[in-house]
Write an enzyme that holds these catalytic residues in place. Structure first.
Site, short mmCIF file in Angstrom:
data_model
loop_
_atom_site.label_atom_id
_atom_site.label_comp_id
_atom_site.label_asym_id
_atom_site.label_seq_id
_atom_site.Cartn_x
_atom_site.Cartn_y
_atom_site.Cartn_z
N TYR A 211 0.85 -1.42 0.14
CA TYR A 211 0.04 0.01 -0.10
C TYR A 211 0.89 1.50 0.03
O TYR A 211 0.32 2.37 -0.25
CB TYR A 211 -1.01 -0.05 1.14
CG TYR A 211 -1.98 -1.10 0.92
CD1 TYR A 211 -2.80 -1.15 0.10
CD2 TYR A 211 -1.81 -2.13 1.99
CE1 TYR A 211 -3.84 -2.21 0.00
CE2 TYR A 211 -2.78 -3.00 1.99
CZ TYR A 211 -3.93 -3.05 0.89
OH TYR A 211 -4.46 -4.38 0.65
N GLU A 264 -2.23 -17.89 0.06
CA GLU A 264 -3.70 -17.75 0.61
C GLU A 264 -4.66 -17.08 -0.62
O GLU A 264 -4.21 -16.95 -1.70
CB GLU A 264 -3.45 -16.33 1.77
CG GLU A 264 -3.26 -14.97 0.97
CD GLU A 264 -3.46 -13.90 1.99
OE1 GLU A 264 -3.85 -14.17 3.28
OE2 GLU A 264 -2.82 -12.81 1.67
N ASN A 266 -7.50 -14.55 -1.16
CA ASN A 266 -8.17 -13.43 -0.70
C ASN A 266 -9.56 -13.22 -1.17
O ASN A 266 -9.71 -13.05 -2.39
CB ASN A 266 -7.19 -12.23 -0.80
CG ASN A 266 -7.97 -10.84 -0.44
OD1 ASN A 266 -9.20 -10.70 -0.07
ND2 ASN A 266 -6.90 -9.70 -0.49
N GLY A 270 -8.53 -6.04 -2.80
CA GLY A 270 -8.74 -4.55 -3.20
C GLY A 270 -9.23 -4.18 -4.46
O GLY A 270 -9.47 -4.78 -5.24
#
Length: 303
Positions: A211, A264, A266, A270
């Site tokens: 980010y 993983e 998600n 985003g």
């Protein structure tokens, strides 16, 4: 879709990823309006249920742009199931499984997807000694977006979090550090959209790399052998199906030149126009407004 074009966009909340969620929610709201919907953004508080029941007209769907705990771990999904309001992304069970790293890894391994060696320990056990050979990574058992992820290196003299508290619950996951390239695949419905390589100057793709401005760059399509690209896309769809995901998800992998290891899935990645999933969708010829419209049109609830 009925004549009712009202969509409630859930954003914000109170997780560690609140600020990122607000950015996603604002972008989604603008895209839905561009796609012809009446979009109402809601900065989620604990009275979200009463907010939703007071909206008029009743939303035809909820676009869930929340990130992190309570927003993508099955909690909000359960409430929306009770209210019988269709919502984007995965349902309660898939959301909870994806957020629970130990459980999702067991399911991936059972499905034949390679996972990293790990060990669940308490904070006290972590302070007492290394649970795995160094280097290794410690992470919360149920946070998203690399929140709380910390690398323990060979040369580190101090114990991780030795001088500060561990704010993510009693359990800590220690996971073998996997050198290699970071690959990610967006899954939309039943198909993979492409493969992106995430490159960063940092030691690994942590929260700041995700980010902070200039923290990483995305290479799409990833410069890998076509056979590897096909395989990582196959594994992403398999992981999506193994957890019972729906709508859009994103699977992250490490590639060491030989093996693909899943990190993983998600379930609520985003959703700004420059985020990884919209970026892959754009590369596949799907605009951001088209992507969010598709997600709303495929919204469901379990009931």
């Amino acid at each position: 879709m009925s004549e009712n074009r009202h969509v409630a966009v859930l954003m914000g909340g109170w997780s560690a990823e609140r600020e990122v969620s607000l950015v996603s929610g604002a972008a989604v709201t603008r895209a839905l309006q561009k796609a012809g919907y009446q979009a109402t953004p809601i900065d989620v508080q604990r009275d979200m249920g009463s907010w939703l029941t007071r909206l008029f007209p009743r939303p035809v769907a909820v676009f869930n742009a929340l990130h992190g705990r309570f927003g993508e771990d099955g909690c909000v999904q359960g409430l929306l199931d009770i209210l019988a309001i269709p919502y984007t992304h995965s349902g309660l069970l898939a959301s909870a499984l994806a957020m629970d790293k130990p459980m999702s890894k067991r399911l991936f391994a059972a499905a034949g997807i390679r996972v990293a060696t790990d060990k669940m320990v308490t904070y006290a056990e972590l302070q007492a000694g290394d649970p795995l050979p160094r280097p290794y990574v410690i992470k919360p058992a149920n946070e998203g977006s690399s929140v709380g992820v910390h690398m323990v290196r060979e040369q580190d003299n101090e114990r991780p979090f030795e001088h500060e508290s561990w704010p993510y619950g009693e359990k800590v996951m220690a996971e073998a550090y996997l050198p290699g390239r970071e690959l990610t695949v967006a899954v939309m419905g039943d198909r993979a959209l492409g493969v992106t390589e995430i490159m960063t100057e940092r030691e690994f793709y942590d929260y700041d790399a995700k980010y902070a401005k200039g923290g990483s760059r995305h290479v799409i399509p990833a410069d890998i052998d076509p056979a590897v690209a096909e395989e990582v896309m196959r594994l992403a769809v398999l992981a999506h199906d193994t957890l019972g995901c729906r709508g859009v998800s994103r699977a992250d992998f490490r590639f060491d030149g030989t093996n693909l290891t899943i990190l993983e899935v998600n379930t609520q990645p985003g959703m700004t126009p420059t985020s990884l999933v919209p970026e892959q969708a754009a590369h596949a010829g799907i605009s951001f407004p088209e992507l969010v419209r598709w997600m709303v049109e495929h919204a469901e609830y379990d009931g």
